[in-house]
Each structure stands twice: as C-alpha cells, then as structure tokens.
Design a protein around this motif. Structure first.
Motif, mmCIF file in Angstrom:
data_model
loop_
_atom_site.group_PDB
_atom_site.id
_atom_site.type_symbol
_atom_site.label_atom_id
_atom_site.label_comp_id
_atom_site.label_asym_id
_atom_site.label_seq_id
_atom_site.Cartn_x
_atom_site.Cartn_y
_atom_site.Cartn_z
ATOM 1 N N THR A 219 12.148 -52.319 63.346
ATOM 2 C CA THR A 219 13.186 -52.059 62.350
ATOM 3 C C THR A 219 12.640 -51.518 61.027
ATOM 4 O OG1 THR A 219 13.130 -54.391 61.712
ATOM 5 C CG2 THR A 219 14.782 -53.739 63.324
ATOM 6 N N ASP A 220 11.315 -51.300 60.945
ATOM 7 C CA ASP A 220 10.792 -50.656 59.724
ATOM 8 C C ASP A 220 10.222 -49.271 60.016
ATOM 9 O OD1 ASP A 220 8.464 -51.402 61.024
ATOM 10 O OD2 ASP A 220 7.423 -51.947 59.178
ATOM 11 N N LYS A 221 10.407 -48.776 61.243
ATOM 12 C CA LYS A 221 9.862 -47.454 61.541
ATOM 13 C C LYS A 221 10.975 -46.410 61.490
ATOM 14 C CE LYS A 221 5.775 -48.875 63.986
ATOM 15 N NZ LYS A 221 5.191 -49.239 65.276
ATOM 16 N N LEU A 222 10.843 -45.471 60.558
ATOM 17 C CA LEU A 222 11.817 -44.386 60.419
ATOM 18 C C LEU A 222 13.230 -44.895 60.168
ATOM 19 C CD1 LEU A 222 10.465 -42.231 63.399
ATOM 20 C CD2 LEU A 222 9.827 -42.010 61.009
ATOM 21 N N MET A 223 13.334 -46.096 59.630
ATOM 22 C CA MET A 223 14.631 -46.612 59.164
ATOM 23 C C MET A 223 14.364 -47.601 58.027
ATOM 24 S SD MET A 223 15.934 -49.355 62.029
ATOM 25 C CE MET A 223 16.870 -50.404 60.904
ATOM 26 N N PRO A 224 15.338 -47.787 57.133
ATOM 27 C CA PRO A 224 15.066 -48.597 55.933
ATOM 28 C C PRO A 224 15.242 -50.093 56.169
ATOM 29 C CG PRO A 224 17.217 -47.586 55.760
ATOM 30 C CD PRO A 224 16.654 -47.129 57.075
ATOM 31 N N GLY A 225 14.565 -50.625 57.164
ATOM 32 C CA GLY A 225 14.681 -52.050 57.462
ATOM 33 C C GLY A 225 13.395 -52.790 57.182
ATOM 34 N N PRO A 226 13.401 -54.111 57.381
ATOM 35 C CA PRO A 226 12.198 -54.916 57.176
ATOM 36 C C PRO A 226 11.301 -54.838 58.411
ATOM 37 C CG PRO A 226 13.945 -56.311 57.959
ATOM 38 C CD PRO A 226 14.526 -54.915 57.866
ATOM 39 N N ARG A 227 10.059 -55.258 58.299
ATOM 40 C CA ARG A 227 9.222 -55.407 59.484
ATOM 41 C C ARG A 227 9.929 -56.367 60.419
ATOM 42 N NH1 ARG A 227 3.386 -54.968 59.643
ATOM 43 N NH2 ARG A 227 2.802 -54.706 61.820
ATOM 44 N N GLY A 228 10.233 -55.912 61.618
ATOM 45 C CA GLY A 228 10.949 -56.759 62.560
ATOM 46 C C GLY A 228 11.159 -56.007 63.849
ATOM 47 N N GLY A 229 11.677 -56.674 64.853
ATOM 48 C CA GLY A 229 11.958 -56.024 66.128
ATOM 49 C C GLY A 229 13.394 -56.268 66.530
ATOM 50 N N LEU A 230 14.004 -55.263 67.132
ATOM 51 C CA LEU A 230 15.377 -55.390 67.603
ATOM 52 C C LEU A 230 15.394 -55.055 69.087
ATOM 53 C CD1 LEU A 230 18.286 -55.860 66.489
ATOM 54 C CD2 LEU A 230 18.514 -53.375 66.454
ATOM 55 N N MET A 231 15.903 -56.008 69.891
ATOM 56 C CA MET A 231 15.940 -55.796 71.346
ATOM 57 C C MET A 231 17.374 -55.684 71.825
ATOM 58 S SD MET A 231 13.133 -58.326 73.054
ATOM 59 C CE MET A 231 13.398 -57.548 74.649
ATOM 60 N N ALA A 232 17.554 -54.950 72.923
ATOM 61 C CA ALA A 232 18.869 -54.850 73.556
ATOM 62 C C ALA A 232 18.655 -54.724 75.048
ATOM 63 C CB ALA A 232 19.630 -53.636 73.026
ATOM 64 N N GLY A 233 19.717 -55.023 75.813
ATOM 65 C CA GLY A 233 19.606 -54.836 77.254
ATOM 66 C C GLY A 233 20.593 -55.666 78.029
ATOM 67 N N ARG A 234 20.246 -55.889 79.293
ATOM 68 C CA ARG A 234 21.141 -56.642 80.176
ATOM 69 C C ARG A 234 21.258 -58.083 79.685
ATOM 70 N NH1 ARG A 234 18.839 -54.792 85.385
ATOM 71 N NH2 ARG A 234 18.758 -57.001 85.905
ATOM 72 N N ALA A 235 22.498 -58.586 79.640
ATOM 73 C CA ALA A 235 22.759 -59.892 79.031
ATOM 74 C C ALA A 235 21.947 -61.008 79.697
ATOM 75 C CB ALA A 235 24.255 -60.199 79.091
ATOM 76 N N ASN A 236 21.846 -60.976 81.031
ATOM 77 C CA ASN A 236 21.137 -62.079 81.699
ATOM 78 C C ASN A 236 19.649 -62.085 81.326
ATOM 79 O OD1 ASN A 236 20.762 -59.712 83.215
ATOM 80 N ND2 ASN A 236 20.293 -60.867 85.066
#
Ligand SMILES: *Cc1c(COP(=O)(O)O)cnc(C)c1O
Length: 396
Positions: free
Chosen positions: A207-224
């Motif tokens: 979330t801090d690479k090429l966007m104005p966010g803090p150092r962090g990670g954002l995950m998405a995917g299949r709910a299970n």
C-alpha cells in the motif's frame, strides 16, 4: 572501499536523515523532493483519529476497507496486513505443507526474499522460474506464486500470466499473485487486467508503492482462502493495526491513475533533456542509473584522466559511487533517492520515480539541472577521498 558492511550502511543512512532534518528545519519541507516512489504517506484527518479511540472506529474502517479493497483488487474478501512480506508469510504458513513445493514464476530474477524465507519456515521446497519454457509443476505442489511486477519493476506479460494460471488450475493448485507494485503498474501503465480477473485465487499489493498509503499489505481473493489466512495472520500478529487501516483506506481513496499516467509525460521530457548522458535506463515511471551505468559514464565523460580514475577505484567501488552521488543529490539538491536512506543490503541503483508526489510539483527542467549539476559535483568529490567520506558520513 568506503561502504563495506551493514554498519557503514546504517551510518550513511543516519547521516542522510540528519541532512533531511536540517533541510526541513532551515529551508522547509517544500525544498525536499522525495523521488524514491516509496514515500508512503499517512492520510488521516482529526475525525479519523478520534474514532481510533473507540471500538467503533475499526468496525467502520474495516467495512470501508472491504469496499475499497475489492474495487482496487477485485476478489470476494479483503485482508489488510502489516507489510506485503507479512501477507506472504501468512499465506505460505496457511497453504504450503511441509515437504511440498511452492513454485514461483516471475518476469526476471531475483525474487523477493520473503517468499523463500517463508518456505523455509514451513520446511517446504522451493522452485523458481523466470522463463516460461523452463516452467513445470513438480509432484506434490501446494501453491503457485506469480510476481506480477518485480522489485525492479519488470512486468510480466499478460499472456504468460494467463498461461501459468491455466497450468496451475489444471493441477488444482491455487495461484497467489505478488502484485506489490504490479496492482497499479500493470493495470494503469500496461493496461493489463487485475490479477483476480486473470483468474488468480489470491493477490497481495503493497500500500505504499505507487500509491499514497502507509507501508502495509492489502490482500484479496477467494473468501474461503482469505478466512484461513486471516486466522493464521491473527495468531502470529501479522494483520494490519487500526491506525494503518485508516491510512490504507484514505490512501486507496486518494490514489489517482492520472498521476501514474502523467509520469509518462514527465519521463519523456526528462529523457529528452538528458540526451548528452547515456547512463540511465528507463523504468515504467521514471529513470534509473545502475552502479555499472554510473561508472561507465564517469569513465567515458572525459573529465577525469585514466590514471586518476585508476587511483580513485583503489578506494571507491562502483556501489560507493552510487552512494556518494545519492548523498550529494540529497545534500546539494534536496533530492531523496533510495541509496541515500536505504536499509542495509538494498540495491545501490539510483531511481528517480516520476510518479512520486514530490515529482508532480517539480518542474522537469529544474530536475534536469539538479541531476546535471550534482553529477559534476560527484566528479569533483570522488577525486578527494576525505571529501567523499565526509559526504557519506558527515563530520564524525
Ligand atoms: C516491495 C515488495 C515486496 C515486499 O514489500 P514490504 O512492504 O517490504 O514487505 C514483496 N514483493 C515484491 C515484488 C515487492 O516489490
């Protein structure tokens, strides 16, 4: 050589941080230009911060995060983690069994170390490929990882992306995409689809690479799968904390494709001004100068004779050249690049990321003059060993 070990690297970083403090104190933040592309950011207003003190806040932010995260990455469910490395660890702890393989495909080696290190922790086996013709799936494979865009911003083409996903799914193996910078670089600059829309089961972005966010990670995917990874992340304390989640939410809201696209125009104009130099390579959102490129330029520019050069190289390595130049760019021109402030072990390559917030307000002609004048200053500095040391480490 001048920078020889991790302790030297820490000293160099501390000197740079002192220079940054001095510039902020004496000239103001507006005279500093952070062109690292990693400037992070923490957008939050007083209202957001007040909510942090109650139990209500996290409930609200997590709902917003779910909505904005799905818009950014696709998928059925979202998980925010402390760093991309933390999300990679949580995923591997969850999905890779002992003695089974994790197979990693990326456009160009080297891989991010967090993948291999995490496989070691679960006592798994690891294979990596950067050529589709060599790629195969070993017996007893638990997880396929695809890196969409590498640390050096090498981007995987969409056709290979789909091919790997198809092969993995023929074998019923889930695909996890490390799209740290790729979630924005691939989609905005290269017009590719989101990893989830290409068929991936899981994706993570920084979330801090090429966007104005803090150092962090954002995950998405299949709910299970996200549910299982989330429970593992909580057990090991890998999940993002509410203050980060606020800033991730606000960073996602503030992210604008146009800023990335405008960096292409800025890059074109900077490159046309730098036409007398041959030391740089293009990156998707700017230019970079490797230690080899810098040394070649110094050797070929005709400003320092051969005998002096061979004297200089007895004491100054090609990495040192990058570190000295990065320190001069900071001290004399107010430009922050990664080698000035990096942690030990980071690459000495100097990158000017023109999608950075500070690049937007910086006129490219001014940037050209700063690069040109500090390169000349580098030529002077390296002919004086004591001065080179002072530039790197300050007066100590
Ligand atoms: C930056 C990056 C990471 C790690 O991100 P952190 O925030 O440092 O954990 C992982 N993989 C790739 C490809 C990256 O570029």
């Amino acid at each position: 050589m001048l920078v020889n070990n991790p302790i030297d690297e820490v000293k160099k970083r501390e000197n740079s941080l002192k220079i940054i403090r001095d510039i902020i104190k004496n000239q103001g933040r507006e005279n500093l230009y952070d062109l690292t592309g990693l400037s992070g950011g923490f957008i939050a207003n007083q209202n957001d911060l007040n909510l942090l003190e109650t139990y209500v806040g996290p409930a609200i932010f997590e709902e917003e995060l779910e909505e904005l995260g799905k818009k950014h990455l696709g998928g059925e469910k979202i998980l925010a983690v402390n760093r991309t490395s933390s999300g990679i660890l949580a995923t591997i702890l969850t999905l890779v069994k002992a003695d089974s393989y994790l197979i990693h495909f990326l456009p160009e080696l080297p891989s991010h170390p967090s993948i291999i290190k995490s496989v070691d922790i679960v006592k798994g086996k690891y294979l990596e490929f950067d050529n589709i013709d060599d790629f195969y799936i070993a017996n007893n494979t638990s997880l396929i990882v695809i890196t969409g865009s590498t640390m050096d911003h090498r981007v995987l083409d969409e056709e290979t992306f789909k091919k790997i996903i198809a092969i993995a799914h023929e074998h019923d193996i889930p695909v996890f995409v490390d799209d740290a910078s790729g979630a924005r670089l691939r989609t905005v600059i290269y017009n590719q689809k989101k990893a989830i829309d290409l068929g991936a089961d899981l994706v993570i972005t920084s979330t801090d690479k090429l966007m104005p966010g803090p150092r962090g990670g954002l995950m998405a995917g299949r709910a299970n799968l996200i549910d299982k990874i989330k429970s593992k992340a909580y057990q090991f304390g890998l999940e993002a904390q509410p203050p980060s989640i606020i800033a991730i939410v606000n960073g996602l809201k503030a992210f604008k494709k146009e800023n990335l696209l405008k960096s292409l125009q800025r890059k074109k104009s900077l490159i046309s001004m730098l036409n007398s130099y041959s030391f740089f390579e293009e990156t998707p959102t700017g230019i970079m100068i490797s230690k080899k490129g810098l040394q070649k330029e110094i050797n070929g520019c005709g400003k320092i004779d051969k005998q002096t050069l061979s004297q200089i190289y007895k004491f100054i390595s090609s990495s040192d050249l990058c570190f000295i130049w990065a320190a001069l760019l900071l001290k004399e021109e107010g430009i922050i690049t990664i080698p000035a402030v990096s942690m030990p072990g980071a690459s000495p390559t100097i990158r000017f990321d023109l999608s950075s917030k500070d690049a937007i307000t910086l006129d490219m002609n001014t940037l050209y003059k700063k690069i040109d004048s500090s390169f000349k200053s580098l030529l002077d500095t390296i002919q004086d060993l004591d001065k080179s040391k002072r530039v790197l480490y300050g007066n100590q």
